[in-house]
Scaffold this motif. Sequence first.
Motif, mmCIF file in Angstrom:
data_model
loop_
_atom_site.group_PDB
_atom_site.id
_atom_site.type_symbol
_atom_site.label_atom_id
_atom_site.label_comp_id
_atom_site.label_asym_id
_atom_site.label_seq_id
_atom_site.Cartn_x
_atom_site.Cartn_y
_atom_site.Cartn_z
ATOM 1 N N LEU A 52 0.826 -1.209 0.000
ATOM 2 C CA LEU A 52 0.000 0.000 0.000
ATOM 3 C C LEU A 52 0.861 1.261 0.000
ATOM 4 C CD1 LEU A 52 -2.775 -1.197 2.445
ATOM 5 C CD2 LEU A 52 -3.060 -0.667 0.009
ATOM 6 N N LEU A 53 1.946 1.253 0.765
ATOM 7 C CA LEU A 53 2.864 2.395 0.761
ATOM 8 C C LEU A 53 3.484 2.567 -0.622
ATOM 9 C CD1 LEU A 53 4.575 1.874 4.212
ATOM 10 C CD2 LEU A 53 3.022 3.726 3.600
ATOM 11 N N ALA A 54 3.881 1.455 -1.240
ATOM 12 C CA ALA A 54 4.448 1.523 -2.590
ATOM 13 C C ALA A 54 3.415 2.043 -3.593
ATOM 14 C CB ALA A 54 4.956 0.147 -3.018
ATOM 15 N N ALA A 55 2.164 1.641 -3.448
ATOM 16 C CA ALA A 55 1.109 2.136 -4.334
ATOM 17 C C ALA A 55 0.941 3.642 -4.184
ATOM 18 C CB ALA A 55 -0.210 1.424 -4.044
ATOM 19 N N GLY A 56 0.971 4.127 -2.949
ATOM 20 C CA GLY A 56 0.857 5.566 -2.725
ATOM 21 C C GLY A 56 1.997 6.339 -3.349
ATOM 22 N N VAL A 57 3.208 5.833 -3.205
ATOM 23 C CA VAL A 57 4.376 6.494 -3.811
ATOM 24 C C VAL A 57 4.274 6.431 -5.331
ATOM 25 C CG1 VAL A 57 6.881 6.313 -4.106
ATOM 26 C CG2 VAL A 57 5.868 6.119 -1.828
ATOM 27 N N ALA A 58 3.861 5.294 -5.871
ATOM 28 C CA ALA A 58 3.754 5.141 -7.324
ATOM 29 C C ALA A 58 2.712 6.079 -7.913
ATOM 30 C CB ALA A 58 3.422 3.693 -7.675
ATOM 31 N N VAL A 59 1.579 6.195 -7.260
ATOM 32 C CA VAL A 59 0.523 7.084 -7.774
ATOM 33 C C VAL A 59 1.029 8.517 -7.831
ATOM 34 C CG1 VAL A 59 -1.716 8.104 -7.188
ATOM 35 C CG2 VAL A 59 -1.435 5.637 -7.129
ATOM 36 N N GLU A 60 1.807 8.915 -6.837
ATOM 37 C CA GLU A 60 2.320 10.288 -6.809
ATOM 38 C C GLU A 60 3.507 10.473 -7.745
ATOM 39 O OE1 GLU A 60 2.485 14.218 -6.035
ATOM 40 O OE2 GLU A 60 0.865 12.847 -5.494
ATOM 41 N N ALA A 61 4.359 9.456 -7.871
ATOM 42 C CA ALA A 61 5.602 9.602 -8.630
ATOM 43 C C ALA A 61 5.417 9.424 -10.138
ATOM 44 C CB ALA A 61 6.641 8.610 -8.126
ATOM 45 N N LEU A 62 4.499 8.575 -10.546
ATOM 46 C CA LEU A 62 4.307 8.307 -11.968
ATOM 47 C C LEU A 62 3.438 9.392 -12.599
ATOM 48 C CD1 LEU A 62 3.682 4.468 -11.789
ATOM 49 C CD2 LEU A 62 5.817 5.650 -12.357
ATOM 50 N N ALA A 63 3.642 9.592 -13.850
ATOM 51 C CA ALA A 63 2.874 10.611 -14.572
ATOM 52 C C ALA A 63 1.542 10.016 -15.025
ATOM 53 C CB ALA A 63 3.677 11.115 -15.770
ATOM 54 N N LEU A 64 0.651 9.780 -14.075
ATOM 55 C CA LEU A 64 -0.655 9.227 -14.401
ATOM 56 C C LEU A 64 -1.572 10.329 -14.915
ATOM 57 C CD1 LEU A 64 -1.192 6.924 -11.286
ATOM 58 C CD2 LEU A 64 -0.421 6.259 -13.561
#
Length: 120
Positions: free
Chosen positions: A40-52
């Motif tokens: 879940l922490l990785a998902a939060g970082v990924a959502v913020e870090a990736l250019a979605l």
Amino acid sequence: MGERARFPRRVYAHGEEPDPRFSLANERTFLAWVRTALALLAAGVAVEALALPLQETLRQLTAVLFVVMGLLSSAQAWFGWARAERALRLGRPLPSPALSGVVAAGVVLAGVLLVVGVLL
């Protein structure tokens, strides 16, 4: 090392040593909650870090929600382990996971926010 010297004392200072199989199963459940927290922490970082392709407010809200659910999963891991281990030592029924419903609802909400953000 005596029973009274084991950490956390609020768990080990009570009752009798349970069958090791039960304690080891409780430890595996603890580790499963820790893995969930990390994901879940990785998902939060990924959502913020990736250019979605999401609206910024939805993206940030989703990222924060994933991170908060990860932190709650970590709390569930520790407190759930302690509550279950103490119940095992005292011969009482095992308690239900206190935060699992909150974490599940938070993950569903984060998923809904992602879908809505992509569709907008």
